[in-house]
Design an enzyme around this catalytic site. Sequence first.
Site, PDB file in Angstrom:
ATOM      1  N   ASP A 157       0.793  -0.705   0.059  1.00 26.81           N
ATOM      2  CA  ASP A 157       0.137   0.163  -0.049  1.00 26.81           C
ATOM      3  C   ASP A 157       0.532   1.175   0.086  1.00 26.81           C
ATOM      4  O   ASP A 157       0.040   2.289  -0.682  1.00 26.81           O
ATOM      5  CB  ASP A 157      -1.166  -0.045   0.930  1.00 26.81           C
ATOM      6  CG  ASP A 157      -1.267  -1.308   1.401  1.00 26.81           C
ATOM      7  OD1 ASP A 157      -1.529  -2.104   0.953  1.00 26.81           O
ATOM      8  OD2 ASP A 157      -2.014  -1.516   2.026  1.00 26.81           O
TER       9      ASP A 157
ATOM     10  N   CYS B  42      -1.077  -7.732  -1.298  1.00 17.80           N
ATOM     11  CA  CYS B  42      -0.706  -6.608  -0.073  1.00 17.80           C
ATOM     12  C   CYS B  42       0.550  -6.606   0.576  1.00 17.80           C
ATOM     13  O   CYS B  42       0.741  -5.841   1.149  1.00 17.80           O
ATOM     14  CB  CYS B  42      -2.385  -6.598   0.584  1.00 17.80           C
ATOM     15  SG  CYS B  42      -4.020  -5.974   0.025  1.00 17.80           S
TER      16      CYS B  42
ATOM     17  N   HIS C 199      -7.506   0.124  -3.701  1.00 23.83           N
ATOM     18  CA  HIS C 199      -6.444  -0.615  -3.812  1.00 23.83           C
ATOM     19  C   HIS C 199      -6.766  -1.709  -4.797  1.00 23.83           C
ATOM     20  O   HIS C 199      -7.828  -2.363  -4.795  1.00 23.83           O
ATOM     21  CB  HIS C 199      -5.764  -1.551  -2.524  1.00 23.83           C
ATOM     22  CG  HIS C 199      -5.263  -0.346  -1.762  1.00 23.83           C
ATOM     23  ND1 HIS C 199      -5.214  -0.846  -0.385  1.00 23.83           N
ATOM     24  CD2 HIS C 199      -4.891   0.995  -1.318  1.00 23.83           C
ATOM     25  CE1 HIS C 199      -4.992   0.123   0.978  1.00 23.83           C
ATOM     26  NE2 HIS C 199      -4.716   0.858  -0.461  1.00 23.83           N
TER      27      HIS C 199
ATOM     28  N   ASP D 243      -5.522  -4.182  -6.024  1.00 28.53           N
ATOM     29  CA  ASP D 243      -5.433  -5.993  -6.195  1.00 28.53           C
ATOM     30  C   ASP D 243      -6.249  -6.846  -5.666  1.00 28.53           C
ATOM     31  O   ASP D 243      -6.054  -8.177  -5.814  1.00 28.53           O
ATOM     32  CB  ASP D 243      -3.593  -6.176  -5.904  1.00 28.53           C
ATOM     33  CG  ASP D 243      -3.323  -5.148  -4.227  1.00 28.53           C
ATOM     34  OD1 ASP D 243      -4.718  -5.082  -3.848  1.00 28.53           O
ATOM     35  OD2 ASP D 243      -2.428  -5.875  -3.048  1.00 28.53           O
TER      36      ASP D 243
ATOM     37  N   ASP E  44      -2.565   5.514  -2.439  1.00 22.63           N
ATOM     38  CA  ASP E  44      -1.992   4.817  -2.174  1.00 22.63           C
ATOM     39  C   ASP E  44      -0.751   3.659  -3.088  1.00 22.63           C
ATOM     40  O   ASP E  44      -1.970   3.242  -4.301  1.00 22.63           O
ATOM     41  CB  ASP E  44      -2.849   3.983  -1.393  1.00 22.63           C
ATOM     42  CG  ASP E  44      -3.100   4.520  -0.210  1.00 22.63           C
ATOM     43  OD1 ASP E  44      -2.828   5.463   0.654  1.00 22.63           O
ATOM     44  OD2 ASP E  44      -3.723   3.419   1.148  1.00 22.63           O
TER      45      ASP E  44
HETATM   46  O1  DAV Z   1     -11.658  -5.124  -2.423  1.00 19.33           O
HETATM   47  O2  DAV Z   1     -11.333  -5.150  -0.690  1.00 19.33           O
HETATM   48  C1  DAV Z   1      -9.018  -4.515  -0.104  1.00 19.33           C
HETATM   49  C2  DAV Z   1      -7.848  -4.512  -0.384  1.00 19.33           C
HETATM   50  C3  DAV Z   1      -6.855  -4.486   0.814  1.00 19.33           C
HETATM   51  N1  DAV Z   1      -5.458  -3.769   0.700  1.00 19.33           N
HETATM   52  C4  DAV Z   1     -11.293  -5.289  -0.927  1.00 19.33           C
HETATM   53  C5  DAV Z   1      -9.282  -4.077  -1.167  1.00 19.33           C
END
Ligand code: DAV
Length: 373
Positions: A112, A357, A249, A251, A198
Site C-alpha cells: 500500500d 498486499c 487498492h 489488487d 496509495d
Molecule cells: O476489495 O476489499 C482490499 C484491499 C486491501 N488492501 C477489497 C480491497
Amino acid sequence: MSRPTNLVNSWNEWDPLREIVVGVADNACFEPTEPGHRPQLRTPDGGSAPFPTGPKPAEMIERANEQLDGLVRLLESQGVTVHRPVAPDLASPLRTPDFQVENQYCVVCPRDVMITLGNEIIEATMSRRARYFEYQAYRKLVYSYWNNDPGMVWTVAPKPSMADSMYRQEFWEWPLEERHRRMHSSEFCVTQDEVVFDAADISRFGRDIVVQESMTTNRSGIHWLKRHLEPRGFRVHPVHFPLDFFPSHIDCTFVPLRPGLVLTNPERPLREGEEQLFLRNGWELVDVPQPTSTNDEMPKYCQSSKWLSMNVLSISPTKVVCEEREKPLQDLLDKLGFEVFPVPFRDVFEYGGSLHCATWDVNREGTAEDYFP
Ligand code: DAV
C-alpha cells in the site's frame, strides 16, 4: 565477487521474483476511525458494534506472524531473498500541524505504501492519517538500496495535509441509491484538492501503469503520477470499476499474472471502453470464481472484502501463491497452466490484505517491455 548493481529492478507483477519485502504484524493496533476510514464490526444479527481501539492482542499478532513467516519460508525455498520491515511503536497518539490520530495501524502491507517502478522506488502519499508515517518502517531498507545501487532512483511523493478539509465526510452517509447515482462520478471520501494515492491502487505492466481511482487514490494523485512518470517513458492509464462503491487498492479487482492474462473480478467490471487497451492487444481478461467466504464469513476484524481471494502473489509467470482455502481459484489457475502454491493466510486479513498486499517486490528479472504497442 562484486555485487550486482541493479538491486532495484521490477517492471511488472509477474516476472521471476528475486527480492521481496514481507510485512510483520509486530506492534499492530486496531485501525482507528478517522475521516478517510470508518472500520465496521459486523454483528451476527447484521448490525454493527463499536470497533476496538489500541494495540491488538499478542496472540492475534502471533497468529498473523506465523502465517507471514510461512510465506517467507515458501519464498526462500523458491530462491527468493526476503526482507522484513522493522515495526516502530504504533500505539502512541500522533500529532502533526494538521491532524491528530489516536494510534497508527501496522506494517503488514508494504504494497500500500511502497512501489518499485523499474529502477525507481516511490513512497506513496497515503490517504489515511493512521498510515501517514508507515514509510518509516521501510527507510532502513530503502537506504541500503540507495547506498548500494547507484542507479536507483528514490522518490517521495508529496505528503498531503490529511486535514479535515481534505475529506468529504458525507461520503460515509450516502445511502445505496446515492452511491448508484454517483457511480460514474468517481467521488469518494477524499476531495480533489491535494495529491493523494496509495501505491496499491497501481498495477504494473512494463511501460504501462494502470491506476485505479478510489477512496485511497484521487484524480490529483493520478495526475501527479502521470506528470512524474510519463517523462520517464511510462504511460499512465486511469481505470475505474464503477460497481465497487468502496474501492481501495486494485489488487482485489484487476490482477495481471503473465503477458496476455489478467484475472478480473466478476462483480467489478471495468468502466465501458477501458477494457479496449487490453483486448486490442490480444490480452485475455478472465473472471475469477466466487470466493469461498462471503463478506460476512470473513475474519472478524477484517475490513477488506471477500475478494481478498484473488490477492495472489506471482513468483514467476508460471508460479502463483494463493490462499489455501481458495480451491476454486486454485483450480482455475491450474487450468490456466500455473503451478499453484497454497499457503494459509486468513489470520493476516485483518491487517489489511492478503498475499499481494503483504508484500513489496523490489527485484524481478526482466526489463521495460511494451505490452501495448
Ligand atoms: O476489495 O476489499 C482490499 C484491499 C486491501 N488492501 C477489497 C480491497
